[in-house]
Structure formats: C-alpha cells, structure tokens
Design a protein around this motif. Structure first.
Motif, mmCIF file in Angstrom:
data_model
loop_
_atom_site.group_PDB
_atom_site.id
_atom_site.type_symbol
_atom_site.label_atom_id
_atom_site.label_comp_id
_atom_site.label_asym_id
_atom_site.label_seq_id
_atom_site.Cartn_x
_atom_site.Cartn_y
_atom_site.Cartn_z
ATOM 1 N N ILE A 164 0.837 -1.206 0.000
ATOM 2 C CA ILE A 164 0.000 0.000 0.000
ATOM 3 C C ILE A 164 0.868 1.252 0.000
ATOM 4 O O ILE A 164 0.528 2.260 -0.632
ATOM 5 C CB ILE A 164 -0.963 0.005 1.210
ATOM 6 N N ARG B 220 1.872 1.862 -3.474
ATOM 7 C CA ARG B 220 0.737 2.248 -4.324
ATOM 8 C C ARG B 220 0.166 3.619 -3.992
ATOM 9 O O ARG B 220 -0.152 4.420 -4.885
ATOM 10 C CB ARG B 220 -0.373 1.190 -4.200
ATOM 11 N N ASP B 221 0.009 3.933 -2.677
ATOM 12 C CA ASP B 221 -0.766 5.102 -2.261
ATOM 13 C C ASP B 221 0.057 6.219 -1.620
ATOM 14 O O ASP B 221 -0.503 7.181 -1.114
ATOM 15 C CB ASP B 221 -1.858 4.678 -1.265
ATOM 16 N N GLY C 259 -1.951 0.043 5.165
ATOM 17 C CA GLY C 259 -1.685 -1.316 4.719
ATOM 18 C C GLY C 259 -1.465 -2.275 5.870
ATOM 19 O O GLY C 259 -1.990 -3.398 5.866
ATOM 20 N N HIS D 176 -4.851 -2.992 7.468
ATOM 21 C CA HIS D 176 -5.920 -3.459 6.562
ATOM 22 C C HIS D 176 -7.139 -2.543 6.600
ATOM 23 O O HIS D 176 -8.279 -3.012 6.560
ATOM 24 C CB HIS D 176 -6.357 -4.885 6.918
ATOM 25 N N ARG E 264 -8.882 1.568 5.414
ATOM 26 C CA ARG E 264 -8.798 2.675 4.465
ATOM 27 C C ARG E 264 -8.814 3.989 5.239
ATOM 28 O O ARG E 264 -9.706 4.233 6.050
ATOM 29 C CB ARG E 264 -9.977 2.640 3.494
ATOM 30 N N GLY F 157 -5.216 3.249 1.181
ATOM 31 C CA GLY F 157 -5.454 1.909 1.692
ATOM 32 C C GLY F 157 -6.705 1.277 1.116
ATOM 33 O O GLY F 157 -7.476 1.909 0.386
ATOM 34 N N ASP F 158 -6.926 0.017 1.455
ATOM 35 C CA ASP F 158 -8.096 -0.745 0.988
ATOM 36 C C ASP F 158 -9.095 -0.898 2.127
ATOM 37 O O ASP F 158 -8.711 -1.109 3.282
ATOM 38 C CB ASP F 158 -7.667 -2.130 0.495
ATOM 39 N N ASP F 159 -10.369 -0.855 1.773
ATOM 40 C CA ASP F 159 -11.439 -0.946 2.773
ATOM 41 C C ASP F 159 -11.739 -2.420 3.063
ATOM 42 O O ASP F 159 -12.807 -2.930 2.748
ATOM 43 C CB ASP F 159 -12.683 -0.221 2.249
ATOM 44 N N LEU F 160 -10.768 -3.093 3.686
ATOM 45 C CA LEU F 160 -10.912 -4.523 3.949
ATOM 46 C C LEU F 160 -11.732 -4.809 5.201
ATOM 47 O O LEU F 160 -12.323 -5.884 5.327
ATOM 48 C CB LEU F 160 -9.526 -5.167 4.080
#
Length: 326
Positions: free
Chosen positions: A241, A244-245, A263, A266, A268, A286-289
């Motif tokens: 992450i 990427r971000d 990241g 886990h 966002r 980040g990802d909204d996991l």
C-alpha cells in the motif's frame, strides 16, 4: 568536533528516554511555544512592512522564514558552544534537555489514546473534542469511524515529523539542527494553509517544510513497515500500500507513513475532510478490507513506538560507527 558529536549522540539517547518516561512538558516557556510566539510576532511586523500584493506577501513570507530559522537555530548554537567550552558533561546535559523538548513520542501516544478512551467511556461527542486537540480538520460532525480514522492518521503522520525527522536531524546536527527543523515544521503548521491569508505569505515555509521532510518521510515509512512485522501487523501489505498510495496527498510527504499504516492495519484512511467549514476532496489511502475500530488507535501507537525505538537503534548505531571511524 568528536566531543560535540559524541555529546549530541548521548543527548539524543537521554532526551528520547526522558520523553518516553515524562512526555512533553506543558509549560508556557516550552521552546516550541516560544518559536510559535516568535512566528506570530514576526508575521505581524513583516506584514506591516511589505505591500499586500502577491509579490509582497511572497517576499514577506520568505523573510519571516529565514529570520525564524536563524533565530531558532542561533540561540541553541550559542548555548551549546558556551556549555561545551565549560565541560563535555555540561554541554551534553544542555543538549539532552533540548532533545527532550523536541521529541513527542509519549505526548503523541497519550493524546491519541485519550481519543479512544473518550469514545469508550464518554461517547462520540467526547471523542470529537479529544481528537480536535490533535488534528487540524473540523471535528464537529465526525462519526465514530471518522474520529478513530483521524486519530490513527495523526499518529502515523506525526511519527514522521514529530519523532523520526527530529531524531534524524538531531543525530546529524545536534540541538542546532533539531531546532532549525522544528522551527520550519512549526511555521508550516501555523502558516502553511492555502487560504486567503496564507496562500502567498505561507508558501515559502510550506515548500521549505516539504524539502526538509522529503527524505525523512520516506525513511519513516520504511521503519513503520518493519515495525508492523515486529508488532504482528501485515508488513507485506504495508509495503504494498505504501508503494501504491504514498502519493495520495497534496503534500509529497504526508501520505508516506499513512499509506504504510493503512496497509499494516488493513483499513482505508484519508478521504474528504472539512477544514474551517470548507470541504476538501482527498483520495483514499489503503483498501477498505474491514471497518476502522477503536483498537486501531492502540495498534497504531504500538507500531509508532516500536518504529521510534528501532529508528534510534539503527541511526544511533550508524552515528556511533562514524564516530569510531573518525
């Protein structure tokens, strides 16, 4: 020269440990408060001297920044030269006090953990008030998730400019360079806004802050990724992450540690936020996991403290090796 370098290394170690034990003292004569007062007074005087035009404000902001850095670094320089001339131990003691006032590990942890405590024990409104103490955004309408996200983001971002960058500059140039850095960082926090008042006047200080934090922010993110592995978080996701971000912010530096934190946890972070009643559109990091939860504040603080200790061990060892080779 070796004595000064050895003294500054010892001072950083003592100052860091003292900060972990006692935290940043809330006193009116705190050096950073004095720097803030200096900035406010110089701004008022310089604005009267320069024309209220784009060029006038740009020039005035530049003059203010130069004066603030020279004064903030010059006074510690005089004190340290005089102290070290008396004795090595006096110089190291004075410099240790300077380092103690510059570090902010315990206060960052304490204030952010207070947000989680307020949410659990007193409810959302108390959480909003607690997080308002450590963030610049509007907090009156934040949800519980928004409050927790703000606290996590603040710990991640301030690990870079409140702990890692000061430590790096203290190890490179002692209390003189440490206070030079803090003066730039304080100027940015006071005048680095893109509003009518500071769009031009605060531009030089904001750009200067970007420059001095460029390398520290990236190194801080790497140390945070390593600390994620130590603390049982997902270091691989933190690295992914981050890659990427890390540019998902208007500032070239602010998303570096936030991306690593998002990241590792886990979750966002970032997204749109209100400042002084105005909505600012921001990309997510980040990802909204999974949903952000109160416990993430404690997880973030464990990574921040671990990364701080690792940073001191690694960078302190590098400086010690240089000392032994000279």
């Amino acid at each position: 020269m070796n004595n000064y370098m050895a003294g500054s290394l010892l001072a950083v170690l003592i100052g860091f440990i003292a900060d972990l034990i006692f935290g940043d003292p809330a006193v009116s004569w705190h050096p950073i408060c004095l720097i803030g007062n200096l900035i406010a007074k110089l701004e008022k005087g310089i604005r009267r001297l320069f024309p209220k035009t784009r060029r006038g404000e740009l020039a005035g902001g530049c003059v203010m920044a130069v004066l603030v850095v020279l004064i903030s670094a010059g006074i510690p320089a005089v004190l340290l030269v005089l102290s070290y001339r008396v004795s090595f131990w006096l110089g190291a003691a004075v410099e240790a006090v300077m380092c103690f006032f510059i570090f902010a590990v315990k206060s960052l942890k304490r204030e952010s953990m207070n947000v989680g405590r307020a949410l659990r024990e007193e409810g959302l409104e108390a959480g909003r008030k607690a997080v308002a103490r450590i963030v610049g955004r509007d907090t009156q309408a934040l949800s519980e998730t928004g409050v927790v996200k703000a606290a996590v983001e603040t710990v991640a971002e301030n690990f870079s400019d409140g702990v890692f960058a000061p430590m790096l500059y203290l190890l490179l140039g002692g209390g003189v360079l440490g206070f030079a850095y803090k003066s730039i960082n304080t100027m940015d926090s006071m005048t680095g806004y893109k509003n009518d008042r500071y769009l031009y006047f605060g531009r030089f200080a904001a750009k200067l802050d970007d420059v001095v934090n460029y390398i520290p922010a990236r190194l801080a993110a790497l140390f945070l990724i390593v600390s994620a592995a130590v603390c049982g978080q997902d270091a691989k996701a933190a690295f992914r992450i981050w890659r990427r971000d890390r540019r998902n912010h208007a500032s070239p530096n602010s998303a570096q540690t936030e991306a690593a934190a998002a990241g590792a946890l886990h979750v966002r972070l970032a997204g749109d936020a209100y400042y002084f009643g105005k909505l600012y559109k921001k990309p997510f990091i980040g990802d909204d996991l999974r949903p952000v939860e109160i416990e993430d504040i404690a997880r973030m603080n464990r990574m921040m403290v671990t990364a701080s200790v690792l940073s001191l061990i690694v960078m302190g060892a590098v400086k010690l090796a240089v000392l032994l080779l000279l």
